[in-house]
Design a protein around this motif. Sequence first.
Motif, mmCIF file in Angstrom:
data_model
loop_
_atom_site.group_PDB
_atom_site.id
_atom_site.type_symbol
_atom_site.label_atom_id
_atom_site.label_comp_id
_atom_site.label_asym_id
_atom_site.label_seq_id
_atom_site.Cartn_x
_atom_site.Cartn_y
_atom_site.Cartn_z
ATOM 1 N N SER A 195 27.037 -4.345 -3.495
ATOM 2 C CA SER A 195 26.473 -5.158 -4.556
ATOM 3 C C SER A 195 25.078 -5.617 -4.125
ATOM 4 O O SER A 195 24.819 -5.900 -2.956
ATOM 5 C CB SER A 195 27.389 -6.338 -4.845
ATOM 6 O OG SER A 195 26.792 -7.529 -4.430
ATOM 7 N N SER A 197 23.477 -8.308 -4.974
ATOM 8 C CA SER A 197 23.351 -9.727 -4.679
ATOM 9 C C SER A 197 23.756 -9.978 -3.231
ATOM 10 O O SER A 197 23.270 -10.886 -2.568
ATOM 11 C CB SER A 197 24.242 -10.545 -5.604
ATOM 12 O OG SER A 197 25.587 -10.264 -5.335
ATOM 13 N N LYS A 200 20.962 -9.181 -0.325
ATOM 14 C CA LYS A 200 19.949 -10.162 0.085
ATOM 15 C C LYS A 200 20.457 -11.086 1.191
ATOM 16 O O LYS A 200 19.680 -11.720 1.877
ATOM 17 C CB LYS A 200 19.443 -10.949 -1.128
ATOM 18 C CG LYS A 200 20.440 -11.953 -1.647
ATOM 19 C CD LYS A 200 19.856 -12.818 -2.740
ATOM 20 C CE LYS A 200 20.921 -13.833 -3.136
ATOM 21 N NZ LYS A 200 20.846 -14.279 -4.495
#
Length: 295
Positions: A195, A197, A200
Amino acid sequence: SADVAMYHAKESGRNGYQFYSREIHEQAIARFSLENELKDAIENNLLTLVYQPKVNLCDGSVSGVEALVRWDRGEHGAVNPADFIPLAEETGLILPLGRWVLREASLQMQAWIDGGVSPLVMAVNCSSVQFTRSDMIADINEAIAYSGLDSRLLEIELTESLLLQDPELGIRILRDMKALGIQVAIDDFGTGFSSLSYLKRLPVDKLKIDSSFVKDLGIDSGDVAIVSAIITLSHNLNLSVVAEGVETQQQYDILHGFDCNEAQGFLIGRPMPAEEFERWLLDYTQTGLKKASGL
Ligand code: C2E
Ligand code: MG
Ligand code: MG
Ligand code: MG
């Protein structure tokens, strides 16, 4: 395969079951003997490493090298990792194998440095099994201590599978690796569907764009879009990005145009035994670099 065996089992009627079970039995024996042979190969130093260069796309300089394992099975010839890494993972042999690779690759880089070669980052592939079933931090520490290699010159390549299986464990291990000063790259990026997200939050240094996206660069507009998006994403996340499987000048030029940081592939250099790599390095720094910079 089992499907074929099942087919034969049905075809041969009453004796079918016997045939089927013998087939399975033979497969199990073959597998067991291959497992023993691999165990023997690890213990008796029959594994070798080959080294593939990576170049910096800005100036054409050699930026690093990746160690790739080979198994010389004598009369059967050289076996590629795709044919024995899965077996090593299933049987746990990946643990001693992985420790050997880490140690050997670190020793080789330190030997090159001692011999006057400019320090290069040595990348080592690690299976997620090594992270979940052994103390990788201890293994890495051991390889660094044993070889005397500067930890900043060691890079661990791991695939998204570890991070997908157990993200929290993955992040913890990544943090511990960063604390040791080693570099971390995500290998085969784009094939594991991690994913974004989550990306990061990952304490990694580098993404390696999987060769499947590089293969049709310049032919397939979808791949051009994916590669360019991965490069932009990496830079926005302050990550360095490498393209693997670069085979043509056209792919190289496209990647250069997209500001990809590094390239690796047969166009630049194949994986080579240590002595051949030394000759390649000398030759490349004398001639290749001039070519790359247009001199
Ligand atoms: P990888 O780490 O993604 O390595 C890249 C593979 O692509 C290597 O195959 C390399 O020889 C090949 N390659 C490099 N440039 C090109 C190119 O331009 N074109 C093409 N067609 N192929 C290219 P190899 O050596 O057979 O290794 C396969 C995989 O096995 C590696 O993929 C890695 O996941 C695994 N592996 C290799 N060595 C080790 C090791 O020491 N430990 C572990 N755990 N896995 C390893
Ligand atoms: Mg790799
Ligand atoms: Mg890869
Ligand atoms: Mg790959």
